[in-house]
Design an enzyme around this catalytic site. Sequence first.
Site, PDB file in Angstrom:
ATOM      1  N   GLN A 127       0.812  -1.205   0.000  1.00 34.71           N
ATOM      2  CA  GLN A 127       0.000   0.000   0.000  1.00 34.71           C
ATOM      3  C   GLN A 127       0.854   1.268   0.000  1.00 34.71           C
ATOM      4  O   GLN A 127       2.046   1.243   0.298  1.00 34.71           O
ATOM      5  CB  GLN A 127      -0.914   0.013   1.225  1.00 34.71           C
ATOM      6  CG  GLN A 127      -2.036  -1.011   1.183  1.00 34.71           C
ATOM      7  CD  GLN A 127      -2.939  -0.875   2.389  1.00 34.71           C
ATOM      8  OE1 GLN A 127      -2.758  -1.541   3.392  1.00 34.71           O
ATOM      9  NE2 GLN A 127      -3.924   0.002   2.290  1.00 34.71           N
ATOM     10  N   HIS A 128       0.194   2.376  -0.329  1.00 37.02           N
ATOM     11  CA  HIS A 128       0.690   3.736  -0.103  1.00 37.02           C
ATOM     12  C   HIS A 128       1.782   4.219  -1.045  1.00 37.02           C
ATOM     13  O   HIS A 128       2.026   5.420  -1.153  1.00 37.02           O
ATOM     14  CB  HIS A 128       1.218   3.913   1.328  1.00 37.02           C
ATOM     15  CG  HIS A 128       0.267   3.596   2.424  1.00 37.02           C
ATOM     16  ND1 HIS A 128      -0.986   4.160   2.501  1.00 37.02           N
ATOM     17  CD2 HIS A 128       0.386   2.784   3.503  1.00 37.02           C
ATOM     18  CE1 HIS A 128      -1.595   3.701   3.586  1.00 37.02           C
ATOM     19  NE2 HIS A 128      -0.784   2.868   4.198  1.00 37.02           N
TER      20      HIS A 128
ATOM     21  N   ASP B 229      -2.261  -4.851  -0.105  1.00 34.90           N
ATOM     22  CA  ASP B 229      -1.877  -6.150   0.451  1.00 34.90           C
ATOM     23  C   ASP B 229      -2.739  -6.585   1.630  1.00 34.90           C
ATOM     24  O   ASP B 229      -3.115  -7.753   1.735  1.00 34.90           O
ATOM     25  CB  ASP B 229      -0.395  -6.173   0.817  1.00 34.90           C
ATOM     26  CG  ASP B 229       0.056  -4.986   1.650  1.00 34.90           C
ATOM     27  OD1 ASP B 229      -0.780  -4.154   2.073  1.00 34.90           O
ATOM     28  OD2 ASP B 229       1.277  -4.864   1.871  1.00 34.90           O
TER      29      ASP B 229
END
Length: 481
Positions: free
Chosen positions: A81-82, A239
């Site tokens: 992520q991110h 994820d």
Amino acid sequence: MPAAEGPLVVGVDTSTQSTKALVVDAATGRIVASGQAPHTVSSGAGRESDPRQWWDALGEALHQCGDAAREAAAVSIGGQQHGLVTLDARGEPVRPALLWNDVRSAPQARRLIDELGGPKSWAERTGSVPSASFTVTKWSWLAENEPDAVRATKAVRLPHDYLTERLTGEGTTDRGDASGTGWWAADPETYDEETLARVGLDPALLPRVVRPSEVAGTVRDGHGLPFSKGTLVAAGTGDNAAAALGLGLSPGVPVMSLGTSGTVYAVSQRRPADPTGTVAGFADARGDWLPLACTLNCTLAVDRVATLLNLDREAVEPGTGVTLLPFLDGERTPNLPHSSGLLSGLRHDTTAGQLLQAAYDGAVHSLLGALDLALDDDADPSAPLLLIGGGARGAAWQQTVRRLSGRPVQIPEARELVALGAAAQAAGLLTGEDAAAVARRWNTAAGPVLDAVERDDATLSRITGVLSDAAPLLERNPDSR
């Protein structure tokens, strides 16, 4: 090898350190083939990776799967992520991706919180209070520090978006991963124009948010991977949302994931909004919510302590007086981006094994403190805690979690749950089923249950006290001295 009972699907996990691919029988959940290839991550002040490595690693992982990958009818990608992926007009990376554990944007995070109404306003707007992990803070950091890169950027993507787009030629994402950016409004589930305007990001640069169970596209020509043209491509997701799918989670079931980072989460039917910022109010990949807390320091940090002590990671010894906060990369939960590791209570008779156990305790303490906030009030406090991730197989991790949680702990036998969740999402495209229902049919959460033991409240209280007393020191930015 027995013949598959149903069509084959591919689930992918593109994580911080590697890309894994599973070819799965959609009828039974049996893993027919698998492959894995590594990535490199920069060291030093930043954490960056070249996105093209992820594509190359995907190709290598699929090559290891052999002919089975060529027979797949659908594919889905779960990813870290991110991460901020910036692409130019040709779809090539402008610069290496800024990863989730790059905390250089901590000043931008603080400023954005203040400029857009404070923590409560952020929690109500996006479901989360942004930390340095969130994509919006990384874009702000890039705008301030590398304006030429921002000017060259013609598309902004997350890691799983990048790979999906290279497969389909279409810029898409999903609600689960979009909810971790900081520029996606939880209600009404759209990109937030005020936030984008504040950080100077044109919404035209962002991918389309694909609905749960919607086809993101089909595999196009010229990709160089062992997929047939026209193979269905699912939305993919972040994820943690993929792992929730992989477990077939029902609302209220608690999960602790022990990997490079540690996470705790549970599916909820109520939209979360924690103004303290401890719990991120992420969306899941189905239509519910995934309140989640994440720590930056988990198995990797504890293994580093074991290496420094020249011990095997299982060589722990009980101890009652020493506290070790393993915040080796700064920390996200608690929100201490400039912190470092801290040791308290060292005595002449303290052993190396006790120091190692203290590192385990410090890592698990942070996760359990957030778990209570992530669970709904009506969640069963005696329900087994599902323990997943690489650390879940370690006896020291298992016993530490049992002792500090006071809960029974269940260890699912299925591995690679992110890739399995992506595979379940791909299978749902073919069968019309909800992806979590697919995983439940595959019985992915089955595994031994370790009985509850009495909770070690004394250790929990001691660590909480040390953390509180040391907060001024841990919050200090070494670069501002």
